[in-house]
Motif scaffolding. Sequence first.
Motif, short mmCIF file in Angstrom:
data_model
loop_
_atom_site.label_atom_id
_atom_site.label_comp_id
_atom_site.label_asym_id
_atom_site.label_seq_id
_atom_site.Cartn_x
_atom_site.Cartn_y
_atom_site.Cartn_z
N THR A 122 0.58 -1.12 0.20
CA THR A 122 0.30 0.12 0.09
C THR A 122 1.02 1.40 0.03
N ILE A 123 2.02 0.97 0.96
CA ILE A 123 2.72 2.83 0.90
C ILE A 123 3.91 2.08 -0.50
N ARG A 124 4.07 1.76 -1.02
CA ARG A 124 4.63 1.35 -2.10
C ARG A 124 4.23 2.10 -3.29
N THR A 125 2.24 1.45 -2.88
CA THR A 125 1.72 2.36 -4.54
C THR A 125 1.28 3.17 -4.04
N PHE A 126 1.14 4.12 -2.87
CA PHE A 126 0.83 5.26 -2.14
C PHE A 126 2.36 6.46 -2.77
N TYR A 140 4.70 10.36 -6.70
CA TYR A 140 5.40 10.64 -7.58
C TYR A 140 4.65 10.61 -9.07
N ASP A 141 3.81 9.88 -9.41
CA ASP A 141 2.94 10.38 -10.57
C ASP A 141 2.58 11.58 -11.03
N ARG A 142 2.45 12.15 -9.87
CA ARG A 142 1.77 13.87 -9.69
C ARG A 142 2.71 14.46 -9.28
N GLU A 143 3.94 14.53 -9.78
CA GLU A 143 4.85 15.42 -8.72
C GLU A 143 4.98 15.52 -7.40
N LEU A 144 3.88 15.23 -6.62
CA LEU A 144 4.09 16.15 -5.08
C LEU A 144 5.80 15.20 -4.25
N ILE A 145 6.44 14.38 -5.28
CA ILE A 145 7.69 13.94 -4.76
C ILE A 145 8.80 13.77 -5.78
N SER A 146 9.83 14.39 -5.28
CA SER A 146 10.68 14.22 -6.82
C SER A 146 11.33 12.99 -6.78
N ARG A 147 11.44 11.66 -6.08
CA ARG A 147 11.86 10.78 -6.07
C ARG A 147 11.16 9.77 -5.64
#
Length: 204
Positions: free
Chosen positions: A84-88, A93-100
């Motif tokens: 679940t955490i991996r999917t989250f 990342y796909d929505r550019e809310l984190i950079s890596r």
Amino acid sequence: NGGKTEIKPLSLSDAIDAFINHRIKTNTCRESTISMNRRALNLFVKVVKNITVSSITLEHIDRFIKYSTKLNHSKHTINIGLRTIRTFMIWLYDRELISRKIKIKSLSTDENDPKYITEVEFNELMKLDFGDPRFLRMIKLAWETGLRLSEPFLGVINGNWLDIPADKSKNHKARSIQINSEQIETIEMLQMFHQNNPTLDSIK
């Protein structure tokens, strides 16, 4: 024009709310999956606190595993949480809310041989007192038909058949199971119970 993209700090709890709401609105997951996602991510917040999503590291994942182990969660349960955490994190990342991206690995598990119940054991089981009589009837129904846990509650009786819609089936394929009069009576009893308690928890 040579500038840098800035990612606005986003708290973990706000990100989880957005993730869950997105899954609900897009109708891509079942209610049971949403419930599992919620439990796992709420536990993650409890362990690492309400940090910003951009500050999540593998150390936080390790803390989640350690805490879950202290709660005596099985490796299988912990892996559900990690998945679940991996999917989250991929969603962020796909929505550019984190950079890596963070590479989250599941725990290694030993594959156990299937457990079987003999007819002798089943007959002994049917002599036990589980309290409400519906439990013995549920066990007998599953033994005779191979129905999965939620299917008698959510299927549709059509003559001597129980139709399982694709959206209620585990493999997302509609199927029909032939049933007799006693099984119909049991299914009607379970469906009446579920109508009065319309939650997945009541099924479990």
